[in-house]
Design a protein around this motif. Structure first.
Motif, short mmCIF file in Angstrom:
data_model
loop_
_atom_site.label_atom_id
_atom_site.label_comp_id
_atom_site.label_asym_id
_atom_site.label_seq_id
_atom_site.Cartn_x
_atom_site.Cartn_y
_atom_site.Cartn_z
N ASP A 1 2.69 7.46 5.10
CA ASP A 1 3.37 8.04 3.95
C ASP A 1 2.38 8.73 3.00
O ASP A 1 2.30 8.44 1.81
CB ASP A 1 4.14 6.94 3.21
N ARG A 2 1.64 9.68 3.58
CA ARG A 2 0.75 10.53 2.78
C ARG A 2 1.05 11.99 3.12
O ARG A 2 0.14 12.73 3.54
CB ARG A 2 -0.72 10.24 3.07
N MET B 1 0.85 -1.19 0.00
CA MET B 1 0.00 0.00 0.00
C MET B 1 0.88 1.24 0.00
O MET B 1 1.75 1.40 0.87
CB MET B 1 -0.91 0.00 1.24
N SER B 2 0.69 2.12 -0.96
CA SER B 2 1.58 3.28 -1.11
C SER B 2 1.40 4.32 -0.01
O SER B 2 2.29 5.15 0.22
CB SER B 2 1.33 3.95 -2.47
N ASP B 3 0.26 4.28 0.69
CA ASP B 3 -0.01 5.28 1.73
C ASP B 3 0.69 5.00 3.05
O ASP B 3 0.71 5.84 3.94
CB ASP B 3 -1.52 5.37 2.01
N SER C 1 4.00 2.43 4.98
CA SER C 1 5.06 1.44 4.89
C SER C 1 5.08 0.62 6.17
O SER C 1 5.27 1.17 7.26
CB SER C 1 6.42 2.13 4.68
#
Length: 347
Positions: free
Chosen positions: A18-19, A1-3, A5
């Motif tokens: 990570d937003r 998920m990019s939002d 880690s």
């Protein structure tokens, strides 16, 4: 998920929001991913502690991502919000009672849902940039994510003041009020996190912890205790209106921007919780009674409209004259019966 880690580094379970472009606001999927990680690591002997931090300089976590809550609520779907809050509250309770140290590094804004993520752990680190607040009354909610527990435990009547004014706490204020533990300058954080990962020992934080500067909140406590000693919102408003001091005037100005129903309910929740029977479960149960009804019967959708959607800053609150009947708070906080919050994971 990019939002977010999620990984294991050395002896530490690592969670990094990570937003940064969204001030690290928590989405529903992020909450579920964090809970799954905590469940995995609880019995993992290679993981000694959890470290939670966030990307960017402006915020640890500015709160929950409420855009979807608003969209579903306006469409008449209240179940999505109820499920979101129930699952988020389960995560808050899990962090509060976690079997291993949970170390959070809270730079910049830590508000609402960010408090639920960062302020229930065992080691709560703040710095010169930290600003912590419970601003929910400004959007028609009450301080939730277990925040009512910390407000009830705060010295004197500090909890009522913070809950209904959304006042932002500096690092030193947050330590005084019980929302944080360690004041450590931010330039030291990367090395400390590396040592936590290497050793798995939260005790390494102690030598780096400094005495914070004087707390402005503490300096005002005598006034706050006197002004907020009433049993109801009406009592407190009467105290403020009768006082011609600058602090009282500024406090009243802050409260005039908030949802009266939410403020009255916040005060009632804090008063119900305060005392020897206080538990995280009791706090979350009372909070959920309100949030469960907030879209259908409260000011939540109107608060979001005015603050986030139309941005006119002119919410049409219920009880705009600030005369909130006891029956209104009673309705928002009555038991939910079969719909009551359960902290068991049923997903």
């Amino acid at each position: 998920m990019s939002d977010i880690s999620i990984r294991v580094t050395g002896r530490a379970g690592r969670i990094t929001l990570d937003r940064p472009q969204a001030l690290n606001a928590l989405t529903y999927d992020m909450c579920l991913a964090i809970e799954d990680a905590l469940d995995r690591w609880a019995n993992d002997t290679s993981v000694d502690l959890i470290v939670v931090d966030a990307a960017g300089e402006r915020a640890f976590c500015s709160g929950g991502d409420i855009a979807e809550l608003y969209a579903t609520g306006k469409a008449g779907d209240y179940d999505y919000g109820r499920k979101f809050w129930a699952d988020e509250y389960r995560l808050n309770a899990k962090i509060f009672s976690y079997s291993k140290p949970v170390v959070s590094f809270m730079q910049g804004f830590t508000m609402g849902g960010g408090v639920g993520l960062g302020c229930h752990g065992s080691h709560r680190v703040v710095s010169e940039t930290s600003q912590i607040a419970m601003p929910e009354c400004g959007i028609g909610l009450i301080p939730d994510v277990g925040g009512s527990l910390m407000l009830a435990l705060a010295p004197g009547r500090i909890g009522e003041y913070l809950g209904v004014t959304a006042t932002r706490m500096s690092a030193q204020d947050a330590i005084f009020a019980g929302f944080a533990d360690c004041y450590i300058p931010q330039h030291l954080w990367p090395d400390l996190i590396a040592k936590l990962e290497d050793t798995g020992d939260a005790a390494i934080l102690t030598p780096a912890t400094l005495a914070p500067p004087a707390s402005e909140l503490q300096e005002h406590q005598a006034q706050i205790d006197a002004l907020f000693d009433g049993e109801t919102l009406g009592d407190i408003l009467n105290n403020l209106r009768k006082n011609d001091g600058e602090f009282a005037r500024e406090t009243l100005k802050k409260m005039e921007r908030m949802s009266p129903l939410a403020m009255a309910s916040t005060i009632e929740v804090i008063h119900r919780l305060r005392g020897p029977s206080l538990t995280i479960e009791k706090a979350l149960d009372l909070e959920y009674r309100f949030t469960y009804r907030a879209m259908e019967h409260g000011d939540f959708l109107e608060g979001i409209r005015a603050a986030i959607i139309d941005k006119d800053r002119k919410p049409a609150w219920q009880f705009a004259d600030m005369n909130v009947p006891l029956a209104a708070t009673g309705k928002m906080l009555r038991p939910l019966g079969n719909a009551a919050l359960t902290l068991e994971n049923t997903r």
